[in-house]
Design a protein around this motif. Structure first.
Motif, PDB file in Angstrom:
ATOM      1  N   PRO A 583       0.645  -3.432   2.378  1.00  0.00           N
ATOM      2  CA  PRO A 583      -0.013  -4.730   2.654  1.00  0.00           C
ATOM      3  C   PRO A 583       0.986  -5.815   3.079  1.00  0.00           C
ATOM      4  N   ILE A 584       2.160  -5.823   2.475  1.00  0.00           N
ATOM      5  CA  ILE A 584       3.177  -6.812   2.840  1.00  0.00           C
ATOM      6  C   ILE A 584       3.665  -6.555   4.251  1.00  0.00           C
ATOM      7  N   LYS A 585       3.892  -5.299   4.582  1.00  0.00           N
ATOM      8  CA  LYS A 585       4.323  -4.925   5.931  1.00  0.00           C
ATOM      9  C   LYS A 585       3.277  -5.386   6.961  1.00  0.00           C
ATOM     10  N   GLU A 586       2.013  -5.120   6.688  1.00  0.00           N
ATOM     11  CA  GLU A 586       0.951  -5.495   7.627  1.00  0.00           C
ATOM     12  C   GLU A 586       0.862  -7.011   7.767  1.00  0.00           C
ATOM     13  N   SER A 587       1.076  -7.710   6.664  1.00  0.00           N
ATOM     14  CA  SER A 587       1.029  -9.176   6.711  1.00  0.00           C
ATOM     15  C   SER A 587       2.161  -9.721   7.565  1.00  0.00           C
ATOM     16  N   LEU A 588       3.374  -9.192   7.389  1.00  0.00           N
ATOM     17  CA  LEU A 588       4.532  -9.639   8.174  1.00  0.00           C
ATOM     18  C   LEU A 588       4.309  -9.368   9.659  1.00  0.00           C
ATOM     19  N   ALA A 605       8.980  -8.400  -0.396  1.00  0.00           N
ATOM     20  CA  ALA A 605       8.408  -7.720  -1.566  1.00  0.00           C
ATOM     21  C   ALA A 605       9.064  -8.209  -2.853  1.00  0.00           C
ATOM     22  N   THR A 606      10.365  -8.446  -2.809  1.00  0.00           N
ATOM     23  CA  THR A 606      11.084  -8.949  -3.979  1.00  0.00           C
ATOM     24  C   THR A 606      10.582 -10.345  -4.353  1.00  0.00           C
ATOM     25  N   MET A 607      10.392 -11.179  -3.356  1.00  0.00           N
ATOM     26  CA  MET A 607       9.899 -12.530  -3.609  1.00  0.00           C
ATOM     27  C   MET A 607       8.476 -12.514  -4.163  1.00  0.00           C
ATOM     28  N   ALA A 608       7.713 -11.474  -3.775  1.00  0.00           N
ATOM     29  CA  ALA A 608       6.329 -11.360  -4.248  1.00  0.00           C
ATOM     30  C   ALA A 608       6.231 -10.610  -5.575  1.00  0.00           C
ATOM     31  N   SER A 609       7.384 -10.301  -6.178  1.00  0.00           N
ATOM     32  CA  SER A 609       7.442  -9.602  -7.485  1.00  0.00           C
ATOM     33  C   SER A 609       6.754  -8.241  -7.459  1.00  0.00           C
TER      34      SER A 609
END
Length: 808
Positions: A583-588, A605-609
């Motif tokens: 999901p993070i990849k798709e958002s970026l 991903a680190t920032m999003a915990s």
């Protein structure tokens, strides 16, 4: 020796696993001249090649105040130990103490190894030594040199009062009913009705016999461990072991402490072949007891002689058989009377009968009856060695087939081919392990080799050579193999660091089988959905050492399936990470309109915990815990009738590797296993004296294969067989099964000897017993020790002529 070309391997690697990164494969490929192809393609690979460093247990710098140990072992097979003294010398003055059973902590046990569910073996012989070679103490000194020297100067006082004579042989054990009894789930089952099968036979052999002796592991790194005491009654042990988890448990039981107080760390093992499993536990335990008592680090590195005396090695066997068959060579029934010398403790011996029969069942015997005796004797415990039981079972089957062919005066390959399984009979003999009909490739492989025009041409050339050569004879033989493997639960863990580098842990141990290479590839493969540059991802992966407090339930490395099961656990871990990160990849990518860089993805991903570590414990499908490996080999040999020397002219191996995870690694495994099998079948004598003490205890008397004894030409083909979704990416095992193909060398030697017996003595039977190993002396004797004398006598008689002795 000829290897397949790099281009051929590259082509197969793409066919085998379309999406696996292949960079590390290229690093492992060699040309026929064994020269590296180009330069390493990864930075890590370049650094490794430049330094040449790989850290093993004995390479770890000794901690402060470290002490060194060496075993004192018994030379008597069954005796009370009355005392141990030392000859007066500089070394004896350097002895700090001798650790023995009395130094095991209160609450601990005198235990040196234990295979779950099968039984234990003592760490020290106390108060009775039960076999020659048993540990009775550990000399502790300031240096390894002084420890070695002092141990060799130990004088042991024995007494045999009130003790029964030792049981040293299979025959002795049978006479005294001295057995280990395999649990029912490990006992091989009979098949069909033996009596009915024999009644259907046109011919019967009622008293066949064959013997197989032992074999030493001959790893380059002998048994070694370093034990460092820690706070809170804990201890850390750096051990060269294939079974970190079992070693942890045994050490804890020996010391009488909780398992979590013992930490076993294994980075890599300098050769195992099964010898770093149960036998490695003894060294770890001995170091642990000494370190616990003295509160100082203790390390041991066995000298080769001590290692060979204590190793145990492969199981010696004595086999008697009765077999029925029809005039066309069809087998109808087989009865096997099998005696196995297990030594003093069960170790893994109760599992041997099932493995022996598993490999024997490559042929359709019609009906199969068994009488198996696992004999308890006063010799060192025999343990698992590469292809344990299977290699003996494969050979036993060939010895019987050759006996049948000889009795019928039939071509041996014709008898072999006639009795290979159809899929229906394969299922009858192997049950669920037979798998799907599409995966049964043995008949195809055998026909590819034994029924080819090239084989017929070579066989005819061998016959012509023998017709024109008196003192050298050749033989050629084709042997099929089956090898059943069992999948085991295995853990894996993948962790992505904040900079995007990746740390991977698996239950398996790197013992030179290419485990870490395959695991790195699988990690890149599993995460490829998140990163378009799979090769770049491969550079970021590091497989870290086995650590029993970090990766629990690691099991053991053995049985040829550790690589594939570890890879599957890693793949599942990667799938979890992909699910979290996608999901993070798709958002970026939706914001930028371009593929998300790996580093940016991990930073976000680190920032999003997001949890960047995932662990899986893979367990096989209960309906698919076993499968069968197939292969065949043609070997051509030449023997020297005068000396008994054997030259392997050529060996052609075809092995079904499924969809190989890494053809370069698997090719090396096939070659290495085959050569180790050649040693077992031809020249590795691991014998004992009258007390059961090993006498072939060094390189002067124990001969492993060398450049002069391996095949002059070795051709290996990895067969890419049908896909099977139940296997890990449709792959198959490669570590142990190819060893069985070395039986083709022994069978070819028999054919050459048969040609010699035809030439030199019409009265010499062409059916004869040829045991394992078939050494130079054995070959010469089977050809006829007196052939030279008889030949010279015939020449003398011919020269004298009909009037010899008549005076003019």
């Amino acid at each position: 020796m000829n290897r397949r070309s790099a281009s051929s391997l590259e082509k197969q690697s793409k066919v085998g696993s379309d999406d696996l990164p292949i960079r590390s494969r290229q690093e492992l490929v060699f040309t026929e001249e064994y020269k590296p192809v180009g330069k390493p393609t990864t930075k890590a690979g370049a650094e490794l090649q430049a330094s040449g460093e790989a850290v093993y247990v004995d390479d770890i710098p000794s901690p402060k105040d470290c002490l060194y140990g060496a075993f004192i072992y018994s030379t008597h097979p069954h005796a009370h130990i009355k005392g141990v003294n030392f000859k007066s010398s500089l070394a004896s003055k350097k002895v700090i103490t001798v650790i023995s059973a009395k130094d095991i902590p209160a609450g601990g046990r005198n235990i040196g190894s234990s295979f779950p569910g099968l039984g234990d073996e003592a760490l020290f012989g106390d108060p009775v030594s039960e076999f020659a070679g048993q540990n009775i103490g550990v000399v502790i000194a300031e240096t390894q040199k002084y420890a070695y020297m002092a141990a060799k100067q130990a004088v042991i006082e024995y007494s045999t009062e009130n003790l029964e004579p030792p049981i040293l042989t299979i025959e002795d054990a049978i006479q005294h009913d001295s057995y280990f009894h395999p649990p029912p789930f490990l006992a091989p089952k009979p098949i069909g009705d033996f009596e009915q099968g024999m009644s259907e036979a046109d011919h019967k052999i009622l008293s066949g016999e064959v013997k197989l002796e032992s074999q030493y592991y001959f790893y380059m790194e002998t048994q070694t461990a370093l034990a460092v005491p820690d706070e809170d009654n804990c201890i850390t042990i750096y051990a060269s072991t294939q079974i970190p988890e079992v070693t942890q448990n045994v050490v804890a039981d020996c010391l009488g402490i909780p398992y979590h107080n013992v930490r076993i760390i294994t980075r890599r093992v300098g050769g195992g072949f099964g010898g770093k499993a149960m036998k490695g536990c003894h060294v770890a335990c001995a170091c642990a007891v000494a370190a616990f008592k003295l509160r100082r680090p203790v390390r041991m590195y066995l000298d080769r002689k001590t290692d060979m005396i204590m190793a145990g090695g492969r199981h010696p066997m004595k086999v008697k058989y009765s077999v029925g068959f029809k005039s066309d060579g069809t087998l109808t029934a087989l009865h096997l009377d099998l005696g196995i010398n297990a030594g003093i403790s069960p170790d893994v011996s109760p599992a041997l009968p099932s493995a022996i029969v598993g490999a024997l069942k490559k042929y359709n015997w019609g009906a199969l009856a068994l009488d198996v005796k696992v004999c308890k004797t006063n010799v060192s415990s025999k343990s698992a060695m590469r292809g344990p039981g299977d290699v003996q079972g494969c050979f036993i089957a060939e010895a019987i087939i050759e006996h049948v062919a000889s009795a019928l005066a039939a071509d041996t390959n014709t008898v072999r081919r006639k009795n290979l399984h159809g899929f229906e009979s394969l299922t009858k003999f192997y049950g669920d392990a037979a798998g799907e009909a599409s995966t049964y490739s043995l008949v195809e492989i055998f026909d590819k080799l034994a029924s080819s025009p090239e084989y017929r041409t070579r066989a005819a050339a061998v016959e012509r050579f023998n017709g024109g050569s008196r003192w050298k004879k050749r033989g050629i033989s084709c042997v099929p193999i089956t090898y059943e493997v069992r999948l085991r639960p295995t853990p894996g863990k993948v962790s992505i660091m904040n900079d995007g580098s990746i740390a991977v842990e698996v239950g398996g141990v790197e013992i030179g089988q290419g485990l870490y290479t395959k695991v790195k590839q699988m990690t890149a493969y599993g995460l490829a959905e998140l990163c378009s540059d799979a090769d770049g991802l491969l550079d970021k992966v590091r497989v870290i050492q086995a650590d029993t407090l970090s990766m629990i339930q690691g099991g053991f490395t053995g049985g040829s399936t550790t690589s594939e099961t570890s890879c599957e656990a890693v793949r599942l871990s990667c799938a979890t990470l992909v699910e979290r990160l996608k999901p993070i990849k798709e958002s970026l990518e939706s914001k930028s309109g371009a593929p998300a860089p790996w580093k940016a993805l991990i930073t976000q991903a680190t920032m999003a915990s997001v949890n960047l570590s995932a662990q899986a414990y893979w367990t096989p499908d209960p309906a698919f815990v076993k499968y069968i490996n197939y292969g065949a080999a043609v070997s051509e040999v030449e023997i020297d009738v005068l000396t008994g020397g054997t030259t392997i002219l050529r060996s052609d191996l075809v092995y079904d590797c499924g969809q190989s995870l890494n053809p370069a690694v698997d090719l090396g495994q096939v070659e290495g296993a085959f050569v180790q099998g050649v040693g077992f079948f031809t020249n590795e004598e691991y014998t004992t004296n009258a007390d059961g003490l090993v006498v072939n205890d060094g390189t002067w008397t124990y001969k492993i294969p060398t450049v002069d004894t391996i095949p002059k030409q070795l051709n290996v083909e990895l067969l890419t067989s049908a896909r099977d979704k139940k296997r890990v990416l449709s792959s198959k095992a490669s570590g142990e099964p190819p060893l069985l193909m070395a039986a083709s060398v022994h069978c070819a030697m028999r054919e050459a000897i048969r040609a010699a017996r035809k030439d030199f003595s019409a009265s010499s039977p062409l059916t004869f017993q040829m045991d394992v190993p078939a050494t130079m002396a054995d070959v010469k004797e089977l050809c006829g020790l007196d052939v030279v004398e008889r030949h010279l006598q015939s020449l003398s008689s011919a020269a004298a002529g009909p009037n010899a002795g008549v005076k003019a």
